[in-house]
Structures are given as structure tokens and as C-alpha cells.
Design an enzyme around this catalytic site. Structure first.
Site, PDB file in Angstrom:
ATOM      1  N   HIS A 266       0.842  -1.201   0.000  1.00 28.07           N
ATOM      2  CA  HIS A 266       0.000   0.000   0.000  1.00 28.07           C
ATOM      3  C   HIS A 266       0.878   1.253   0.000  1.00 28.07           C
ATOM      4  CE1 HIS A 266      -3.492  -2.435   0.612  1.00 28.07           C
ATOM      5  NE2 HIS A 266      -3.276  -2.716   1.876  1.00 28.07           N
TER       6      HIS A 266
ATOM      7  N   TYR B  85     -10.734  -0.720 -10.646  1.00 30.84           N
ATOM      8  CA  TYR B  85     -11.505  -1.829 -10.094  1.00 30.84           C
ATOM      9  C   TYR B  85     -12.822  -2.008 -10.841  1.00 30.84           C
ATOM     10  CZ  TYR B  85     -13.880  -4.615  -6.450  1.00 30.84           C
ATOM     11  OH  TYR B  85     -14.555  -5.578  -5.761  1.00 30.84           O
TER      12      TYR B  85
END
Length: 753
Positions: A130, A216
Site C-alpha cells: 500500500h 476496479y
């Protein structure tokens, strides 16, 4: 709002450490520290600092990067299944018995608090993170490994993150309104959210072969398509047989939310993170739905967050997939790569029949606007040339392209018809600017009708131009482009060098020829010392002797050049999967160079500079509008970074060796370590430099015969090649005017010329 304090992050013993000097503030479940513009949990900040000196990257590492709760578990599963598909059968796959979080470790959350496990992994390693791109360990930032980044609608990411945090930290849960406010201000772990996305987005544009930027929502909409694309980027593409056998679909099924979330291994048990944080496996599977935010926040809150993100990303070209709810709704008009479009079976088991989307202005969401003369003419041309971009438009529902309401369509059609009629009548009586636009004036030498005869025409720089599918072209080039649709047979390993005229065409031809043939010729006796670059790389639309025989006989891989807009590519070229290199240039320098060139080769019908500026600024130049030509390739380079390399002339002039290395890697002819140590990239740059090529007798004397009847002096292709030479030909005021026009045309696209 929480108070921000300086120097409050001390270790468990109360002594100073690197964190103690960082600003801190209240976080979601624990305080956050501000480290190099990002808010991080203290333990992650400490790990990131430590990784700078301890992490040893490998050139073949594969990094899966995300903001938290943006498809991390899914991309881990997909990448693991894709890269290991030759090792495991789907019926007895490790993902059926191990959590995706276990098979791909997070760099900043190592097992047992150290990097030993990661260091022992065999190459190529699959690693996740991340970490913002700017905080990467130096070894990882410079090793040249591949990075896949997945972003997500901020609203859905926020909701998912809130649920996750409250499950993992039940004793310190936070209410949704507080989480919303902090997220909107940029205060969340690894935040600001938008800055995290933007760093990877920008780098994916600069280095498309190194970073694949995915959304996404796109992946959820067409998972098979993106699995195929992901496999190609990772260097393990599916073979034709694998696609015929449905292996991409098997990967999608294995890694689907329904499949993974139903497995006992993912619903029971715990994961030990960072040595002391225990997380239930089930918390990594909640819903995974697109648009689930509507069940947790009001429309007003959604609009507010969209407006904040839109403002933060304004002018970057990055648009996150906002939902339909009002004033700040911004539809992500993302170009879809026809060469990578998912195949739709015509019947069960038939994977050979598919459809592709059209390229071109209309395929990118650019509406025809009747308030502009050029666009109205484009609309007229579209009537004569239905289909616009030359391909078959995919009629299936597409989340990136919302159909307009029927009422708007009818209204637009009526308005279009009325405006077209008025426009036609007006131009029957008067000219457009300095030149009259006529319909049906392009006839052949015998006076008989041909396909060009129905196209709008207007005065060009040295000869009339015809408007064909939204682009102004010389009639002979338009005719050739039409003919190429049916006659040109592309090969999958073709290399196409595309430019607007006078945007580094000769240079990119020389560079590419030298790179791809460097094992065949010595630099001291190189063909480029005896032949003009325009001779060694033929133009598609300007064939020798009027046909394609010469091009057809070239050995593979063929080097081919074109000025054709991307939307006018022959179907075989648009769908074959070959590589395309596009070079753009500052429009002002391109205009000056084009004007000089035109007046040299068409002395009998030269044009004064002011007239050239006016026509260029209105979009009237051969292969124009200039900006639309650039924009088509730009958008496609973002959608298909493995197929199209978008370069800027100015960048190449500034760092030629860097871009020669990058060009070689893209073309599939990378320099090896020994070549780089021996200075071969520098040799290529010297051989192809303006000073070297322009000084050669072969480039200063003699002529080039184009298409049997057009003769140009070889020296006309070498004038100055300087960046910023426009200042010697136009005033600052004219320069500013042209800049403003181009900036307006490209607003919101992310492309800056």
C-alpha cells in the site's frame, strides 16, 4: 476536527526515534504521522523508513500496489493464478486452501517482523504494497520491475475501509461521519487517497511498460478482458490454445468473489500480521460490489466527496469512476483498446468471432458540436462516412459509455438536421474564413465520381483538403487510406512509427532502424551513413510506385511509418496487436517546421505564414486537427500501454540516451548490460543526431521520389530540429493564442503539449 501535534510519536520506551519529529494527528483507530506528505500509522512509517536500507529489490519482481480496500485481495489472487497457471491444476489449486493474503506478502507487513521470508522467495517474486510510489525503497524504484496498480471509486473504498477498520479494531471503532470527514480532508492511512492514485497514474503514463494502471470498476465489468491484459503485462501472456480452452475464464472463476469468499480457508481462522496484529480471514471478504456506497452515505455526501476528488485531480487526466448523482458527476471516458477487447463468442465454444470498438473522436466521447465550424463539417463528413472511426462499434452495455436518453437523441438529431441545412445554405453563398468549403468537388482526373467526390473540401496550404472521418487530408492520401482498408495485410510483429507531419518523423525513423538493426551493422559502415532515413522506413500512405508491393516483400519485423490518425488505421493494423510508437511535438514548432517544408516542396503554390497560422489554429491542416491527432494516440497509449508508446519530441531531445533505451525496450530489442556498459545507446544517439545526419552528402544532395510523381529534395527533411524555434517566426501574442486554443482542446484529458 482533530488537532495536529509535532513530535508526539515516541517509541514504547518514551525515547526519541525518527517518528518523534513527525507531525501527528488523530486517525481512524490510532494516531497517524505525516511522513513525506502521507499520513501513515506509526508502525508502517517506521517499516517504510527501515525498508529504504534493508529491502533488496530484484529486476523481475512483480509489485501489486493499491490503496487499502481497493481490490488488494482480488489482484493478489488473479496475479498468483495467472503467473502460476502452468504449475497447478484448477481443481487442486493453492488458492482453494490458502488465503490470497498468504500467497502474496505485503512488503510493509512482513511475517515475524522481518524480511527473511520475502528474501527467500524464488524469482519472480509476487509482492504487494500500500506504499505510495514516492515512498518506495530506492532499490525498488530503480530496479525496473513491473508494477500493477489498482484504484477504485473513493466512495466505495471509504465504505469498505470503514467496515474493515471497525471489524479489526472493535475496541476503537469510529462512526461513519467522522471517518467520512477525515477521509475527505486527506486523513486516512496511506492518505490522501487521491494523491496516492495520482502518483501511480502519472508514472504509468511516463513508464507504461513498467506500471499498469487499472480501475476496479473496469475489471469488475470485463474481468476476462483484464485478466488477458494483466497476463500480457506480467510477461506471461495466454497462448492462442489457452484462450481457446477458456483458461482466462477459469482464472476469473477461481478468483471470483463468490468462489473465494465461500471457501472455508477464507472464512475461518486468523492471519497474524506484523507479529502482533491478528486479523480474522473473513474480514477481507465483505461485498466487493461497485456502487455499494449508496447504502451507507447520502447523495449529498457522495456529491461532496466527488467534488473534492474532482478538484484535487483537475487537469491531470485521471478521472475516478464516479456514480450518477448530480452536478459533480464526471464520467470516466476511457479509451478501450480494440486489440485487447474481450472476444464475445458467437455461440457456445466459438471464440473466433468478436467485435471491436471504433477508434476516433466519436469513440472517445467527443460529441459533435454545431457551434463550431470545423465540427459541423465533421458531422457532414460522418453522414457520408457512417461509422466514424472505421470499426464496428460494440453495442453491448459498457460502464464507460452511458447511452443518452432517447429524448436527448431525438432532440439532438432534429437540431443537427436544422443546423446542417442552415450551414449548407450559408456556405453555398459564402466562404468559410479565407477559403470556401464545397461539397462534392473532389473528382478524379476524368471528372467521374469517386469516393472522394462526396466529401466536403476546402482550400489547404498548397492544395485543397477533403474532410474524411473528421480529419482534413490531401485527396490522394485520403484515397490511399480508403484503399488500404481492403488491401493492407498487417503482421502481428509490425512496428509502426506514427507522427503528425514535422514532429520528428525522420529522427524516429533513424533511431528505430538503428536500434532494431544494431546486431546487423557496424556503426562505422551503417546504412544510415549512405541512405536517407525516409528511404529505410517506408510510409504506409505514400507507397513506392503507387502500390504496396515493396512493403509486402519486407522481412519481419517490418518498420513502417505513417501520419495517419489512429482512427483511420486499416482494420488489419488496428487489430493485429503490433507495436506503435507515436511522437508528438509542441504545436508551435510543428507549425513553423511544416510551413517551411510545404513552401520548399510546393514553391509554385507557397502560403504566407499568417494564413498558415490561421488555418492551423482552426484545425485546417493536412491530417488535422493537430490536437485531435495527438489525443487519439495519447488516449490509446493509456488504454494499451504495451501496444502504444507515446513520446514527446522535447523530452527525447532533452534526454536522448534515456529515451533510446526506453524505445529499445518497448520495441522488444532491449539493450543488455554489456551493451549499456559499452555505450551502444550513446552510439545510436550519435549516429542519428541531427548534426550527424544533416551533414551527410546522402541527405543533402539528390531527391526522393514519392508515389511516382511527387519529388522532394532530400535536404528538405533537415532544417533545424530545435526546440522553441517558433519564437523566431511568430510573436509571443500569436504563440499564446495558439497555446490557449490547444490547451482548451485538450482540457481535462491529461495531455499537455
Amino acid at each position: 476536527m482533530a488537532q495536529v501535534m509535532e513530535g508526539s510519536a515516541t517509541n514504547s520506551h518514551g525515547t526519541d526515534d525518527p517518528l518523534s519529529k513527525l507531525p501527528t494527528r488523530e486517525g481512524w483507530s490510532e494516531p497517524l504521522v505525516l511522513y513525506k506528505n502521507y499520513w501513515l500509522r506509526p508502525r508502517f512509517a517506521a517499516t517504510i523508513m527501515r525498508l529504504q536500507n534493508t529491502f533488496e529489490a530484484r529486476h523481475d519482481d512483480i509489485i501489486l500496489a493499491t490503496n487499502p480496500k481497493c481490490g488488494t485481495t482480488w489482484i493478489k489472487a488473479l496475479a498468483f493464478a495467472i503467473t502460476n497457471r502452468s504449475r497447478y491444476e484448477f481443481g487442486h489449486h493453492p488458492l482453494l486452501f490458502h488465503h490470497p493474503q498468504e500467497v502474496v506478502p505485503l512488503i510493509e507487513i512482513p511475517r515475524d517482523g522481518g524480511m527473511t521470508y520475502v528474501e527467500t522467495l524464488p524469482s519472480p517474486r509476487l509482492l504487494a504494497t500500500h506504499i505510495p510510489l514516492s515512498l518506495f525503497p530506492d532499490s525498488l524504484a530503480t530496479c525496473g520491475c513491473r508494477i500493477v496498480y489498482v484504484c477504485r471509486d473513493p466512495k466505495d473504498a471509504l465504505v469498505s475501509r470503514w467496515h474493515f477498520e471497525n471489524k479489526v479494531h472493535r475496541e476503537r471503532s469510529i462512526d461513519f461521519e467522522a471517518a467520512f470527514n477525515m477521509f475527505s480532508e486527506g486523513f486516512s492511512g496511506h492518505g490522501p487517497f487521491w494523491q496516492h492514485c495520482l502518483e501511480y497514474w502519472r508514472e504509468s503514463i511516463a513508464c507504461p511498460n513498467r506500471i499498469l494502471f487499472l480501475k476496479y470498476e473496469d475489471m469488475m465489468s470485463e474481468p476476462v478482458k483484464y485478466v488477458i491484459r494483466l497476463a500480457t503485462f506480467l510477461g506471461v501472456p495466454f497462448s492462442i490454445k489457452e484462450e481457446e480452452d477458456g483458461i482466462p475464464e477459469e482464472v476469473v472463476r477461481l478468483c471470483s468473489f463468490d468462489k473465494l469468499s465461500s471457501l472455508d480457508t477464507n472464512q475461518t481462522g486468523e492471519l497474524v500480521r506484523h507479529g502482533n496484529l491478528i486479523v480474522e480471514k473473513s474480514v477481507f471478504f465483505r461485498k466487493g460490489k461497485v456502487g455499494d456506497w449508496v447504502n451507507h452515505m447520502s447523495q449529498e455526501m457522495g456529491r461532496k466527496l466527488d467534488c473534492i476528488v474532482e478538484e484535487k485531480l483537475k487537469g491531470t487526466g485521471l478521472v475516478l469512476s464516479f456514480s450518477d448523482h448530480g452536478v459533480c458527476n464526471v464520467e470516466a471516458v476511457r479509451p478501450v483498446c480494440p486489440r485487447e477487447a474481450a472476444v464475445e463468442p458467437a455461440r457456445a465454444g466459438d471464440r473466433s468471432i468478436g467485435r471491436r470498438r471504433a477508434w476516433g473522436p466519436s469513440a472517445h466521447g467527443t460529441a459533435v458540436c454545431a457551434s463550431n465550424e470545423h465540427q459541423r463539417l465533421a458531422a457532414m463528413a460522418d453522414i457520408e462516412n457512417p461509422g466514424g472511426g472505421g470499426g464496428v462499434v460494440d453495442a453491448r452495455p459498457d460502464p464507460d459509455r452511458r447511452c443518452a436518453p432517447l429524448l436527448c437523441m431525438v432532440g439532438a438529431l432534429i437540431a443537427f438536421c436544422v443546423l446542417s441545412m442552415l450551414f449548407y445554405r450559408a456556405h453555398r453563398a459564402a466562404g468559410l474564413g479565407s477559403a470556401q468549403v464545397m461539397e462534392g468537388s473532389a473528382t478524379n482526373s476524368h471528372g467521374t465520381d469517386d469516393p472522394l467526390s462526396k466529401l466536403p473540401t476546402r482550400e489547404g496550404w498548397s492544395e485543397p483538403l477533403v474532410l474524411y472521418k473528421n480529419y482534413w487530408l490531401r485527396p490522394r492520401f485520403a484515397a490511399t487510406i480508403m484503399r488500404l482498408q481492403n488491401t493492407f495485410e498487417a503482421r502481428h510483429d509490425d512496428i509502426v512509427l506514427a507522427t503528425n507531419p514535422k514532429c520528428g518523423t525522420t529522427w524516429i525513423k533513424a533511431l528505430t532502424f538503428a536500434i532494431t538493426n544494431r546486431s546487423r551493422y557496424e556503426f562505422g559502415n551503417h546504412p544510415l551513413l549512405f541512405r536517407h532515413p525516409q528511404e529505410v522506413v517506408p510510409f504506409l500512405e505514400i507507397p513506392r510506385d503507387g502500390d504496396m508491393t515493396y512493403v509486402e516483400t519486407l522481412p519481419s519485423p517490418r518498420l513502417l511509418a505513417t501520419h495517419m490518425p489512429l482512427s483511420l488505421f486499416p482494420d488489419s493494423l488496428a487489430t493485429c496487436g503490433c507495436r506503435t510508437v507515436y511522437v508528438c511535438r509542441d504545436p508551435k514548432d510543428a507549425l513553423v517546421s511544416w510551413w517551411h517544408f510545404e513552401n520548399k516542396i510546393h514553391r509554385e503554390c507557397s502560403i504566407d505564414f499568417e494564413a498558415a497560422v490561421n488555418m492551423f489554429s482552426e484545425g485546417f491542416s493536412s491530417y488535422g486537427p493537430f490536437w485531435e491527432h495527438c489525443l487519439e494516440y495519447w488516449r490509446e497509449s493509456i488504454a494499451c500501454p504495451n501496444r502504444i508508446l507515446f513520446l514527446k519530441y522535447e523530452d527525447m531531445m532533452l534526454e536522448p540516451v534515456k529515451y533510446v533505451i526506453r524505445l529499445a525496450a518497448f520495441l522488444g530489442f532491449p539493450f543488455n548490460i554489456k551493451e549499456e556498459e559499452d555505450g551502444i545507446p550513446e552510439e545510436v544517439v550519435r549516429l542519428c543526431s541531427f548534426d550527424k545526419l544533416s551533414s551527410l552528402d546522402t541527405n543533402q544532395t539528390g531527391e526522393l521520389v514519392w508515389r511516382g510523381n511527387l519529388i522532394t529534395e532530400k535536404s528538405a527533411y533537415f532544417r533545424k530540429g530545435k526546440v522553441g524555434n517558433w519564437v523566431n517566426h511568430m510573436s509571443q501574442e500569436i504563440g499564446r493564442k495558439l497555446d490557449c486554443i490547444v490547451e482548451e482542446k485538450l482540457e481535462g484529458t491529461g495531455l499537455v503539449l
